[in-house]
Design a protein around this motif. Structure first.
Motif, PDB file in Angstrom:
ATOM      1  N   THR A  32      19.016  40.290  -6.152  1.00 52.31           N
ATOM      2  CA  THR A  32      20.122  41.244  -6.029  1.00 52.31           C
ATOM      3  C   THR A  32      20.187  41.854  -4.637  1.00 52.31           C
ATOM      4  O   THR A  32      21.010  42.693  -4.365  1.00 52.31           O
ATOM      5  CB  THR A  32      19.989  42.390  -7.053  1.00 52.31           C
ATOM      6  N   HIS A  33      19.286  41.458  -3.793  1.00 53.64           N
ATOM      7  CA  HIS A  33      19.299  41.998  -2.446  1.00 53.64           C
ATOM      8  C   HIS A  33      20.398  41.315  -1.640  1.00 53.64           C
ATOM      9  O   HIS A  33      20.928  40.295  -2.046  1.00 53.64           O
ATOM     10  CB  HIS A  33      17.935  41.768  -1.801  1.00 53.64           C
ATOM     11  N   PHE A  34      20.758  41.914  -0.501  1.00 53.57           N
ATOM     12  CA  PHE A  34      21.724  41.238   0.359  1.00 53.57           C
ATOM     13  C   PHE A  34      21.117  41.006   1.724  1.00 53.57           C
ATOM     14  O   PHE A  34      20.754  41.936   2.388  1.00 53.57           O
ATOM     15  CB  PHE A  34      23.013  42.059   0.476  1.00 53.57           C
ATOM     16  N   PRO A  35      20.977  39.758   2.217  1.00 51.75           N
ATOM     17  CA  PRO A  35      21.249  38.489   1.513  1.00 51.75           C
ATOM     18  C   PRO A  35      20.155  38.192   0.483  1.00 51.75           C
ATOM     19  O   PRO A  35      19.006  38.546   0.699  1.00 51.75           O
ATOM     20  CB  PRO A  35      21.209  37.451   2.635  1.00 51.75           C
ATOM     21  N   PRO A  36      20.502  37.532  -0.606  1.00 52.25           N
ATOM     22  CA  PRO A  36      19.515  37.302  -1.667  1.00 52.25           C
ATOM     23  C   PRO A  36      18.508  36.202  -1.327  1.00 52.25           C
ATOM     24  O   PRO A  36      18.786  35.339  -0.500  1.00 52.25           O
ATOM     25  CB  PRO A  36      20.378  36.878  -2.856  1.00 52.25           C
ATOM     26  N   ASP A  37      17.338  36.273  -1.966  1.00 45.89           N
ATOM     27  CA  ASP A  37      16.337  35.199  -1.881  1.00 45.89           C
ATOM     28  C   ASP A  37      16.181  34.598  -3.265  1.00 45.89           C
ATOM     29  O   ASP A  37      15.897  35.316  -4.219  1.00 45.89           O
ATOM     30  CB  ASP A  37      14.963  35.758  -1.465  1.00 45.89           C
ATOM     31  N   PHE A  38      16.362  33.294  -3.384  1.00 46.69           N
ATOM     32  CA  PHE A  38      16.193  32.657  -4.693  1.00 46.69           C
ATOM     33  C   PHE A  38      15.019  31.688  -4.675  1.00 46.69           C
ATOM     34  O   PHE A  38      15.195  30.491  -4.791  1.00 46.69           O
ATOM     35  CB  PHE A  38      17.459  31.906  -5.107  1.00 46.69           C
ATOM     36  N   GLY A  39      13.805  32.199  -4.508  1.00 46.73           N
ATOM     37  CA  GLY A  39      12.632  31.320  -4.574  1.00 46.73           C
ATOM     38  C   GLY A  39      11.889  31.616  -5.862  1.00 46.73           C
ATOM     39  O   GLY A  39      11.558  32.766  -6.149  1.00 46.73           O
ATOM     40  N   ILE A  40      11.634  30.589  -6.675  1.00 44.79           N
ATOM     41  CA  ILE A  40      11.070  30.890  -7.990  1.00 44.79           C
ATOM     42  C   ILE A  40       9.603  30.489  -8.108  1.00 44.79           C
ATOM     43  O   ILE A  40       9.058  30.525  -9.196  1.00 44.79           O
ATOM     44  CB  ILE A  40      11.885  30.231  -9.128  1.00 44.79           C
ATOM     45  N   LEU A  41       8.966  30.138  -6.975  1.00 45.53           N
ATOM     46  CA  LEU A  41       7.566  29.703  -7.072  1.00 45.53           C
ATOM     47  C   LEU A  41       6.686  30.775  -7.731  1.00 45.53           C
ATOM     48  O   LEU A  41       5.868  30.472  -8.600  1.00 45.53           O
ATOM     49  CB  LEU A  41       7.014  29.354  -5.687  1.00 45.53           C
ATOM     50  N   SER A  42       6.907  32.045  -7.341  1.00 48.87           N
ATOM     51  CA  SER A  42       6.035  33.083  -7.903  1.00 48.87           C
ATOM     52  C   SER A  42       6.274  33.234  -9.404  1.00 48.87           C
ATOM     53  O   SER A  42       5.364  33.601 -10.150  1.00 48.87           O
ATOM     54  CB  SER A  42       6.232  34.403  -7.177  1.00 48.87           C
ATOM     55  N   LEU A  43       7.509  32.941  -9.868  1.00 52.34           N
ATOM     56  CA  LEU A  43       7.778  33.033 -11.308  1.00 52.34           C
ATOM     57  C   LEU A  43       7.089  31.891 -12.047  1.00 52.34           C
ATOM     58  O   LEU A  43       6.499  32.090 -13.126  1.00 52.34           O
ATOM     59  CB  LEU A  43       9.288  32.991 -11.583  1.00 52.34           C
ATOM     60  N   ILE A  44       7.144  30.672 -11.453  1.00 51.07           N
ATOM     61  CA  ILE A  44       6.483  29.530 -12.084  1.00 51.07           C
ATOM     62  C   ILE A  44       4.979  29.787 -12.143  1.00 51.07           C
ATOM     63  O   ILE A  44       4.352  29.622 -13.196  1.00 51.07           O
ATOM     64  CB  ILE A  44       6.768  28.228 -11.291  1.00 51.07           C
ATOM     65  N   VAL A  45       4.417  30.234 -10.995  1.00 51.40           N
ATOM     66  CA  VAL A  45       2.980  30.515 -10.971  1.00 51.40           C
ATOM     67  C   VAL A  45       2.639  31.592 -12.003  1.00 51.40           C
ATOM     68  O   VAL A  45       1.660  31.484 -12.733  1.00 51.40           O
ATOM     69  CB  VAL A  45       2.532  30.944  -9.557  1.00 51.40           C
ATOM     70  N   GLY A  46       3.485  32.620 -12.090  1.00 51.59           N
ATOM     71  CA  GLY A  46       3.256  33.684 -13.068  1.00 51.59           C
ATOM     72  C   GLY A  46       3.156  33.129 -14.481  1.00 51.59           C
ATOM     73  O   GLY A  46       2.240  33.463 -15.237  1.00 51.59           O
ATOM     74  N   SER A  47       4.111  32.260 -14.837  1.00 55.81           N
ATOM     75  CA  SER A  47       4.091  31.660 -16.173  1.00 55.81           C
ATOM     76  C   SER A  47       2.824  30.855 -16.392  1.00 55.81           C
ATOM     77  O   SER A  47       2.168  30.968 -17.439  1.00 55.81           O
ATOM     78  CB  SER A  47       5.292  30.720 -16.352  1.00 55.81           C
ATOM     79  N   LEU A  48       2.472  30.022 -15.391  1.00 55.45           N
ATOM     80  CA  LEU A  48       1.314  29.147 -15.565  1.00 55.45           C
ATOM     81  C   LEU A  48       0.012  29.946 -15.657  1.00 55.45           C
ATOM     82  O   LEU A  48      -0.866  29.625 -16.456  1.00 55.45           O
ATOM     83  CB  LEU A  48       1.244  28.122 -14.418  1.00 55.45           C
ATOM     84  N   VAL A  49      -0.089  31.019 -14.852  1.00 52.87           N
ATOM     85  CA  VAL A  49      -1.315  31.825 -14.876  1.00 52.87           C
ATOM     86  C   VAL A  49      -1.530  32.463 -16.244  1.00 52.87           C
ATOM     87  O   VAL A  49      -2.607  32.337 -16.831  1.00 52.87           O
ATOM     88  CB  VAL A  49      -1.275  32.917 -13.773  1.00 52.87           C
ATOM     89  N   VAL A  50      -0.481  33.119 -16.785  1.00 51.71           N
ATOM     90  CA  VAL A  50      -0.686  33.787 -18.080  1.00 51.71           C
ATOM     91  C   VAL A  50      -0.911  32.757 -19.188  1.00 51.71           C
ATOM     92  O   VAL A  50      -1.704  32.992 -20.105  1.00 51.71           O
ATOM     93  CB  VAL A  50       0.462  34.746 -18.473  1.00 51.71           C
ATOM     94  N   THR A  51      -0.238  31.600 -19.088  1.00 54.70           N
ATOM     95  CA  THR A  51      -0.405  30.590 -20.126  1.00 54.70           C
ATOM     96  C   THR A  51      -1.815  29.992 -20.088  1.00 54.70           C
ATOM     97  O   THR A  51      -2.468  29.835 -21.126  1.00 54.70           O
ATOM     98  CB  THR A  51       0.629  29.459 -19.961  1.00 54.70           C
ATOM     99  N   ALA A  52      -2.295  29.691 -18.866  1.00 56.85           N
ATOM    100  CA  ALA A  52      -3.654  29.160 -18.738  1.00 56.85           C
ATOM    101  C   ALA A  52      -4.656  30.178 -19.271  1.00 56.85           C
ATOM    102  O   ALA A  52      -5.570  29.830 -20.036  1.00 56.85           O
ATOM    103  CB  ALA A  52      -3.950  28.830 -17.277  1.00 56.85           C
ATOM    104  N   GLY A  53      -4.460  31.446 -18.892  1.00 60.54           N
ATOM    105  CA  GLY A  53      -5.363  32.498 -19.367  1.00 60.54           C
ATOM    106  C   GLY A  53      -5.359  32.566 -20.881  1.00 60.54           C
ATOM    107  O   GLY A  53      -6.408  32.697 -21.526  1.00 60.54           O
ATOM    108  N   ALA A  54      -4.154  32.479 -21.468  1.00 63.42           N
ATOM    109  CA  ALA A  54      -4.042  32.563 -22.923  1.00 63.42           C
ATOM    110  C   ALA A  54      -4.797  31.417 -23.579  1.00 63.42           C
ATOM    111  O   ALA A  54      -5.507  31.610 -24.576  1.00 63.42           O
ATOM    112  CB  ALA A  54      -2.569  32.520 -23.334  1.00 63.42           C
TER     113      ALA A  54
END
Lengths: 271, 288
Positions: free
Chosen positions: B56-78
Motif C-alpha cells: 500500500t506504499h507509494f510506490p508499492p513493493d510486491f516481493g513475496i519471498l518473506s511471505l513464502i519463507v514465513g509460511s515455510l518456517v511455521v509449517t516446518a516448525g509445526a
C-alpha cells in the motif's frame, strides 16, 4: 409414496415461508459493516436502538474501514463505518456520491507496557521508532531494552491515519509486527515489556501506559480542541439516497443520547 | 418405475460429481486470471525473490519471498513438533496400549481435531504468548515459534489418526513372524511395522503439511504479521495465508495489490497441489 408427497409439500411450504420472512426482514433491516474502531459505538447504539424499536433489526459487522467502504460501493450494506475519509482510489469507483457523516472523534493513543519508565515521546521520535531508525528504548531516555514495534494491519483505518500523521510517507520497518485489531494490539502490548503500539482511545485499559505525544496526553478535551495531534473523525457513509431507517439510525447516534453512548465507549463526542 | 428411479439416481450422483469438478476448475481459472495480471506490474523474478512487501506504499513493493519463507518456517516448525507426537501416539495406541487405554486416548486425540482454529488462536494469544515471554525471556510472544507450537498441536490428530490406521492394517502375521525370530517389541515396531506402514505414515505427514501451510486464523493471530525473513524462530513472520486474509479487505478490486494477493494464492495453490500429487503418488505405488 404418500409420505414423500407430504415431504415435498412441506419443503415447498418452508421455502415459501423463508421467502416471505426474507421480504419482511429486508424492509426492517439495517446492515452496517466497516471499521473496528467505530464498531463498539455502532454495536452499543444498535442495541439501545433495537430495544426502542423492537421491529427493526440492525446487523453490525466489523472487517475494517476498507471493507466498509468497499461494501458501500457494491451496495451490499446500508451504512459503511469508517475511521478515515474515503480516498481517491475508492471514490473513483462510484458514480454516485457517498454522504459522509462524522459521528464521533477518536484519539489514537500511543501505548507501552506499564513497567516502561518512558512517559512521553515527540512525533519525530515516534516516526523514527516506526521506521526503524530508533531500535532501543535507551535512545529516547528509557532503559536499555529493544523496542518491539507493533503496528496495525493495512486494512485498518488506524494504520492509514497513523501513516499519514506520524510516518508522513516513510515506510513502516519490515520487522514491525502487524496485528489485525485494536484489541490484539492492546493485549500484546500489555504483556510484552518492550512493546509500543497504537490503539483507539476507547481501547485503553489499566494495564497499558499511555504516552504524551509532543507534551500532550490524549484525552477527550485535548482531542476535541485538536491540541493532541493524533486525532481523527469517525464517519458513517451512506448513499446519496439513504434508506429512511438508516438515516434515522444515524440521527439517533448524533442525538444527545447517541453522543452519550459515544462517550461511554471511550470516544470523544462531537456535539 | 424402478428403471426410472435407477436412472434418476444415476443422474443425480453424476451431476453431483460433475458439480465439484466444475467448481474446482472455476476456482483455478479465477485464481490464474486474477493472479497473473500482477506480472504486468512486477516481473516474476522480483515477485518471487524480493523480500520487500509494501503493497500500500507509494510506490508499492510486491516481493513475496518473506511471505513464502514465513509460511515455510511455521509449517516446518509445526511438523517438527507434530511428527514425533503424532507418530508416537499412533504407535502407542495401535501397538502398546491395552484396549482400555486405547478407548480413552484415541477419542481424546481426535477431539483435538474438532476444536475450531480461532480457539487455538485465542489460546496462543492469551496464554501461550505471555507464557513464552516469561519462560524464555524473549522480547515478543507473537512469533514463528509460538505459531509453530499451536499449528503443531493442530496437526497432531491428523498424523496420529491416519498413521494409526496405517499401522493397524499391517498384517498380524508380520508381527508374529518377527516375534518368532526373537525380535523384541521395540525392534518389531521400528523394523517391521513402521516400514510396512510407511506409505500411510508419509501420507499422514503430507496431509499434516497441507493443513499447516493452509491454516489462516492461527497465523493471523499468533505469527506476529511482520513481512520479513526471520533471523531466528523467535521473530514475527507473515505467512502467505495471513497476508491474503488480512489484506484482501483493503484492496480495491482490479488494483495491482488485488492481483498480487491472487498471485500469492497461486503460489500457495501450487505448493499444496504438488504435495497432493506426491501423496497420491505414494498411495498409488502402494496399491500396485
Amino acid at each position: 409414496m404418500k409420505s414423500s408427497k407430504i415431504l415435498v409439500l412441506l419443503i415447498i411450504g418452508f421455502v415459501m415461508l423463508y421467502f416471505i420472512a426474507a421480504c419482511v426482514q429486508r424492509t426492517n433491516r439495517i446492515n452496517t459493516a466497516g471499521s473496528t474502531t467505530v464498531l463498539p459505538i455502532v454495536q452499543a447504539a444498535a442495541e439501545i436502538y433495537m430495544q426502542k424499536n423492537p421491529k427493526i433489526n440492525i446487523s453490525v459487522r466489523g472487517g475494517g474501514t476498507g471493507i466498509g467502504i468497499k461494501s458501500m460501493i457494491n451496495e451490499t450494506i446500508d451504512i459503511g463505518n469508517a475511521s478515515r475519509k474515503i480516498n481517491k482510489r475508492e471514490s473513483d469507483l462510484i458514480e454516485k456520491d457517498l454522504i459522509e457523516t462524522a459521528i464521533a472523534k477518536d484519539a489514537i493513543s500511543i501505548v507501552v507496557h506499564k513497567d516502561n519508565p518512558i512517559v512521553k515521546l515527540t512525533l519525530e521520535q515516534l516516526k523514527k521508532i516506526y521506521s526503524g531508525d530508533i531500535i532501543n528504548w535507551r535512545s529516547v531516555g528509557g532503559n536499555d531494552k529493544k523496542i518491539i514495534v507493533i503496528s496495525r494491519d493495512i486494512s485498518s483505518g488506524s494504520f492509514e491515519v497513523f501513516n499519514e500523521v506520524v510516518l508522513d510517507s516513510t515506510m513502516v520497518k519490515n520487522n514491525a509486527m502487524k496485528l489485525s485489531s485494536n484489541n490484539a494490539v492492546a493485549t500484546a502490548v500489555s504483556y510484552t515489556p518492550g512493546a509500543i503500539g497504537y490503539i483507539g482511545l476507547g481501547y485503553v485499559r489499566n494495564e497499558l501506559k499511555v504516552l504524551k505525544i509532543d507534551g500532550v496526553l490524549p484525552t477527550r478535551e485535548t482531542a476535541m480542541n485538536n491540541e493532541y495531534k493524533l486525532t481523527r473523525f469517525l464517519y458513517m457513509y451512506t448513499t446519496d439516497t439513504p434508506k429512511k431507517l438508516a438515516q434515522d439510525f444515524i440521527d439517533f447516534i448524533l442525538s444527545e443520547k447517541g453522543q452519550k453512548i459515544v462517550e461511554e465507549q471511550g470516544y470523544v463526542r462531537i456535539k | 418405475m424402478n428403471k426410472f428411479k435407477e436412472r434418476m439416481f444415476k443422474g443425480i450422483t453424476y451431476t453431483a460429481s460433475l458439480f465439484t469438478i466444475i467448481v474446482l476448475f472455476g476456482i483455478i481459472a479465477t485464481l490464474f486470471s486474477e493472479g497473473l495480471p500482477i506480472l504486468k506490474h512486477v516481473n516474476i523474478k522480483d515477485f518471487l525473490t524480493s523480500p520487500n512487501w509494501h503493497p500500500t506504499h507509494f510506490p508499492p513493493d510486491f516481493g513475496i519471498l518473506s511471505l513464502i519463507v514465513g509460511s515455510l518456517v511455521v509449517t516446518a516448525g509445526a511438523l517438527i513438533i507434530a511428527i514425533p507426537l503424532g507418530l508416537g501416539s499412533a504407535i502407542y495406541i495401535s501397538e502398546i496400549a491395552g484396549p482400555r487405554a486405547k478407548e480413552i486416548i484415541k477419542p481424546i486425540i481426535e477431539l483435538l481435531a474438532g476444536i475450531p482454529s480461532v480457539v487455538y488462536g485465542l489460546f496462543g494469544m492469551a496464554f501461550l504468548s505471555p507464557f513464552l515471554i516469561k519462560a524464555f525471556g524473549i522480547p515478543s510472544g507473537l512469533n514463528a515459534f509460538s505459531a509453530s507450537i499451536v499449528l503443531g498441536v493442530m496437526v497432531v490428530p491428523i498424523i496420529s489418526s491416519m498413521s494409526e490406521d496405517a499401522i493397524s492394517t499391517v498384517p498380524r502375521n508380520l508381527r508374529e513372524a518377527s516375534f518368532a525370530l526373537g525380535a523384541t517389541k521395540w525392534e518389531t515396531i521400528v523394523q517391521i511395522v513402521l516400514p510396512a506402514a510407511r506409505s500411510g505414515v508419509i501420507g499422514s505427514i503430507m496431509l499434516g503439511f497441507g493443513r499447516a501451510i493452509g491454516e489462516t486464523m492461527v497465523v493471523i493471530m499468533i505469527a506476529g504479521g511482520a513481512a520479513q525473513i526471520p533471523k531466528s524462530i523467535f521473530q514475527p513472520v507473515r505467512p502467505m495465508t495471513a497476508a491474503i486474509a488480512s489484506e484482501m479487505g483493503e484492496t480495491v478490486i482490479g488494483s495491482p495489490h488485488f492481483h498480487a494477493l491472487f498471485g500469492i494464492a497461486i503460489i500457495l495453490f501450487i505448493i499444496t497441489f504438488i504435495t497432493n500429487i506426491i501423496t497420491e503418488f505414494i498411495f498409488l505405488k502402494k496399491r500396485k
